[in-house]
Write an enzyme that holds these catalytic residues in place. Structure first.
Site, PDB file in Angstrom:
ATOM      1  CD  GLU A  62      -1.219  -1.927   1.712  1.00 52.97           C
ATOM      2  OE1 GLU A  62      -2.471  -2.967   3.016  1.00 52.97           O
ATOM      3  OE2 GLU A  62       0.154  -2.800   2.307  1.00 52.97           O
ATOM      4  CB  ALA A 170      17.351 -46.650  -1.533  1.00 53.86           C
ATOM      5  CG  LEU A 212      20.573 -30.215   3.286  1.00 53.55           C
ATOM      6  CD1 LEU A 212      20.106 -30.141   5.109  1.00 53.55           C
ATOM      7  CD2 LEU A 212      19.951 -30.839   2.353  1.00 53.55           C
ATOM      8  CB  THR A 279      14.371 -41.927  10.088  1.00 55.55           C
ATOM      9  OG1 THR A 279      14.266 -43.177   9.521  1.00 55.55           O
ATOM     10  CG2 THR A 279      13.916 -41.030  11.345  1.00 55.55           C
TER      11      THR A 279
END
Length: 345
Positions: A62, A170, A212, A279
């Site tokens: 805004e 896998a 990562l 997991t």
């Protein structure tokens, strides 16, 4: 300020809201603030200015739009999210609209924040005409991760895995590179960049030593990087690749998922990408704390024990966790299934 002479036509309002949603995309998808767009219309419904939020500490949508006009008296502000009503790094948008003399404010969805919400009431109290719900469904979907996070008071959780058509991550000997193809792997990097943090367990860190990072086609680092978050009592090794991550590293020192989400939310993390193996993914699912699933399926079969998801504590078909397919994409030879928890019937 409610003189009908200042009312832009309804068709112009809807078109302006679509434009506001389109420009909101230019703001960052990560961080504690939402992507917001704003369009200013005159009484004829013609656009006179537009603005969007460019990230924490910058003017809100805004204010960005208002900065482009010398006189906003009598204008209609069309905003994707209810104007905020609090002072953070910037002032309240509701107050800025009032001070500018805006006659009418139209928004798509209400701000769910306990502190930030209430802007509509503040505007009405000042005599500004306010209405909400314009293109609400489109805005809800566009802001879905952020709205979910703020409404629940925890990060929006995305769980991702890649598997064969028979659900294996896998081969029996543990080999897994590469199940999915290059197009899928690049999409994963793009999704990493669209999240504030990326979660793995200590076991994944020790077994795979992942970096990562979010990278482009040529291996270059993308401008936005998720913060690695390690779940587990053991710290990452001193020479772990994660310790060189450009966004830093968060080590939680435990596997208490609800507690971890509280801690991450307090750090400003609104979108968490869980990519830490069966997991950790199974633990999030079992805890009922997954908001979206990204499932990459490769056209191969492996069989064997290496399933993409472990035990979920489900003993009978009646206790199955039902999902709703949100969309399906084809990526090279692979399929990406985007699913969300099914709404209770």
């Amino acid at each position: 300020m409610t003189d009908t002479a200042h009312r832009a036509p309804d068709a112009a309002i809807e078109a302006a809201m679509r434009r506001a949603l389109a420009i909101a995309v230019q703001g960052p998808a990560t961080g504690a603030n939402p992507q917001v767009g704003c369009v200013l219309l005159d009484a004829r419904g013609e656009q006179v200015a537009e603005g969007w939020h460019r990230g924490a500490g910058t003017p809100h949508a805004e204010a960005d739009a208002l900065s482009q006009v010398s006189d906003a008296s009598g204008l209609t502000a069309v905003v994707t999210l209810e104007p905020c009503n609090h002072t953070g790094r910037t002032g309240p948008c509701a107050e800025a609209l009032i001070a500018a003399g805006v006659a009418r404010v139209v928004y798509a969805v209400a701000d769910p924040g306990e502190v930030e919400g209430g802007g509509a009431d503040r505007l009405r109290a000042a005599g500004v005409e306010v209405s909400g719900g314009v293109l609400a469904d489109e805005a809800e979907e566009f802001l879905h991760p952020w709205l979910t996070s703020v409404r629940l008071g925890r990060p929006f959780v995305t769980v991702k895995w890649g598997s064969t058509l028979d659900g294996r991550a896998a081969a029996a000997d543990g080999t897994s590179q590469w199940i999915t193809g290059a197009a899928s792997r690049q999409r994963v990097h793009e999704q990493r960049a669209a999240h504030d943090a990326i979660a793995v367990g200590t076991g994944t860190v020790l077994a795979d030593d992942p970096s990562l990072t979010a990278r482009g086609d040529g291996g270059e680092l993308l401008p936005t990087q998720p913060i690695p978050v390690v779940f587990g009592e053991r710290p990452a090794p001193a020479d772990a690749a994660l310790r060189q991550h450009p966004a830093g590293l968060i080590e939680l020192g435990h596997r208490d998922i609800p507690r971890a989400l509280d801690e991450l939310y307090a750090r400003g993390i609104r979108r968490l990408y869980v990519e830490g193996g069966p997991t950790l993914a199974s633990a999030f699912i079992q805890a009922g704390l997954v908001d979206e699933y990204l499932i990459y399926l490769a056209p191969m079969l492996l069989g064997g024990p290496k399933t993409a998801i472990g035990d979920l504590g489900i003993g009978t078909i009646h206790d199955a966790r039902h999902l709703s397919i949100h969309r399906i994409e084809t990526l090279g030879d692979d399929i990406l299934v985007v699913a969300r928890p099914a709404k209770e019937q």
